[in-house]
Write an enzyme that holds these catalytic residues in place. Sequence first.
Site, mmCIF file in Angstrom:
data_model
loop_
_atom_site.group_PDB
_atom_site.id
_atom_site.type_symbol
_atom_site.label_atom_id
_atom_site.label_comp_id
_atom_site.label_asym_id
_atom_site.label_seq_id
_atom_site.Cartn_x
_atom_site.Cartn_y
_atom_site.Cartn_z
ATOM 1 N N ASP A 1 -40.745 -3.646 69.973
ATOM 2 C CA ASP A 1 -41.658 -2.810 70.779
ATOM 3 C C ASP A 1 -43.035 -3.104 71.469
ATOM 4 O O ASP A 1 -43.721 -3.874 70.690
ATOM 5 C CB ASP A 1 -42.255 -1.601 69.997
ATOM 6 C CG ASP A 1 -41.053 -0.413 70.144
ATOM 7 O OD1 ASP A 1 -40.546 -0.255 71.466
ATOM 8 O OD2 ASP A 1 -41.272 0.766 69.433
ATOM 9 N N ASP B 1 -42.903 0.504 67.206
ATOM 10 C CA ASP B 1 -44.290 0.797 66.994
ATOM 11 C C ASP B 1 -44.531 1.817 66.209
ATOM 12 O O ASP B 1 -45.588 2.247 65.632
ATOM 13 C CB ASP B 1 -45.079 0.891 68.345
ATOM 14 C CG ASP B 1 -44.547 2.093 69.236
ATOM 15 O OD1 ASP B 1 -43.438 2.557 68.902
ATOM 16 O OD2 ASP B 1 -45.315 2.231 70.269
ATOM 17 N N SER B 2 -43.214 2.406 65.605
ATOM 18 C CA SER B 2 -43.374 3.422 64.630
ATOM 19 C C SER B 2 -43.983 2.775 63.289
ATOM 20 O O SER B 2 -44.434 3.405 62.368
ATOM 21 C CB SER B 2 -42.023 3.787 64.285
ATOM 22 O OG SER B 2 -41.213 2.836 64.139
ATOM 23 N N GLU C 1 -41.712 2.071 76.702
ATOM 24 C CA GLU C 1 -41.520 3.509 77.062
ATOM 25 C C GLU C 1 -41.913 3.879 78.500
ATOM 26 O O GLU C 1 -42.926 3.365 79.053
ATOM 27 C CB GLU C 1 -42.528 4.385 76.137
ATOM 28 C CG GLU C 1 -42.319 4.022 74.788
ATOM 29 C CD GLU C 1 -43.078 4.894 73.834
ATOM 30 O OE1 GLU C 1 -44.006 5.908 74.417
ATOM 31 O OE2 GLU C 1 -42.748 4.965 72.461
ATOM 32 N N LYS D 1 -38.799 -3.785 74.029
ATOM 33 C CA LYS D 1 -38.628 -2.149 74.441
ATOM 34 C C LYS D 1 -40.015 -1.906 74.902
ATOM 35 O O LYS D 1 -41.098 -1.984 74.083
ATOM 36 C CB LYS D 1 -38.155 -1.536 73.183
ATOM 37 C CG LYS D 1 -37.844 -0.085 73.371
ATOM 38 C CD LYS D 1 -37.114 0.754 72.599
ATOM 39 C CE LYS D 1 -37.749 0.993 71.291
ATOM 40 N NZ LYS D 1 -38.891 2.223 71.625
ATOM 41 N N GLU E 1 -34.614 9.696 73.513
ATOM 42 C CA GLU E 1 -35.094 9.913 72.427
ATOM 43 C C GLU E 1 -35.219 11.748 72.568
ATOM 44 O O GLU E 1 -35.962 12.108 73.643
ATOM 45 C CB GLU E 1 -36.289 9.410 72.158
ATOM 46 C CG GLU E 1 -37.196 10.030 70.746
ATOM 47 C CD GLU E 1 -38.179 9.537 70.161
ATOM 48 O OE1 GLU E 1 -38.316 8.095 70.342
ATOM 49 O OE2 GLU E 1 -38.776 9.844 69.159
HETATM 50 O O1 KIV Z 1 -40.967 2.781 67.334
HETATM 51 C C1 KIV Z 1 -39.795 3.228 67.063
HETATM 52 O O2 KIV Z 1 -39.369 3.372 65.746
HETATM 53 C C2 KIV Z 1 -38.673 3.555 68.261
HETATM 54 C C3 KIV Z 1 -37.527 4.291 67.730
HETATM 55 C C4 KIV Z 1 -37.672 5.335 66.993
HETATM 56 C C5 KIV Z 1 -36.498 4.103 68.791
HETATM 57 O O3 KIV Z 1 -39.343 3.756 69.106
#
Ligand code: KIV
Length: 265
Positions: free
Chosen positions: A84, A45-46, A116, A114, A183
């Site tokens: 994510d 989600d980056s 959090e 993924k 992280e």
């Molecule tokens: O969103 C992302 O890119 C991440 C990684 C940095 C682990 O969660």
Amino acid sequence: MKKITILDLQKMKDSGEKITMLTAYDYPTARMLDESGIDVLLIGDSVGNVMMGYENTLPVTIDDMVYHTRAVAKARKRALVVADMPFMSYQVSIEEARRNAGRLIQQGGAEAVKLEGGENMEAVIKALSEVDIPVMGHIGLTPQSIPRMGGYKIQGKDERQWQKLLADALAVERAGAFSVVLEAIPHELAKEITATLHIPTIGIGAGVNCDGQVLVINDVLGLSGSFRPKFVKQYVQLEPVIKKAVQDFITEVKEEKFPTKAQSF
Ligand code: KIV
């Protein structure tokens, strides 16, 4: 070419082979990473910061993630594709978490999701695992919790936080996750978590003792402007290369040096 599955990641931990993971958000980048032999493609989600210009990941929606996941999955031949779950796509209820994770798999083409959180997300990870949606956990500095954390701060520095992160890691494993991202935590804590858990740990800013490493692709390629956290290693600087190519194009068009006969019919 052998396709990577979540079972292979476990085998890699068990045999001591390091796991490599990079983010990708589009088809051409995903294709190059896959052809280069990366083990896991993460549609992080980056994408919010990196591709959409947001200040943080909070505005990213499930529709954004499905869109980018579809582009990446289309390019994947070998790597495991993990998407994510964005902010508020899994926090409201188990039902919504299952529906949204299902969209990333069914409409996006991801093979795993993924999310959090540690102890607070144990029930959600369990609920997804129970319907055969493989989950990668993510603990430590969790960017969706920035408002609570008060910024991008290293986690687990004092004894209380250290014990809490150990408990989070165990909760993620107990709930059925197949791996977990660590992280921005001290490398000794990452080492302890990695030795304690049976599932693989994948670190970002968590030292060398994790079972694998992940970075954001734009940081690796030098495409993040002046943004460079301590844990990033820039393997190449593409920004000046791209700017030079664009400037050359501008100059040649203005001076009628492009196109030449070679590019004309
Ligand atoms: O969103 C992302 O890119 C991440 C990684 C940095 C682990 O969660």
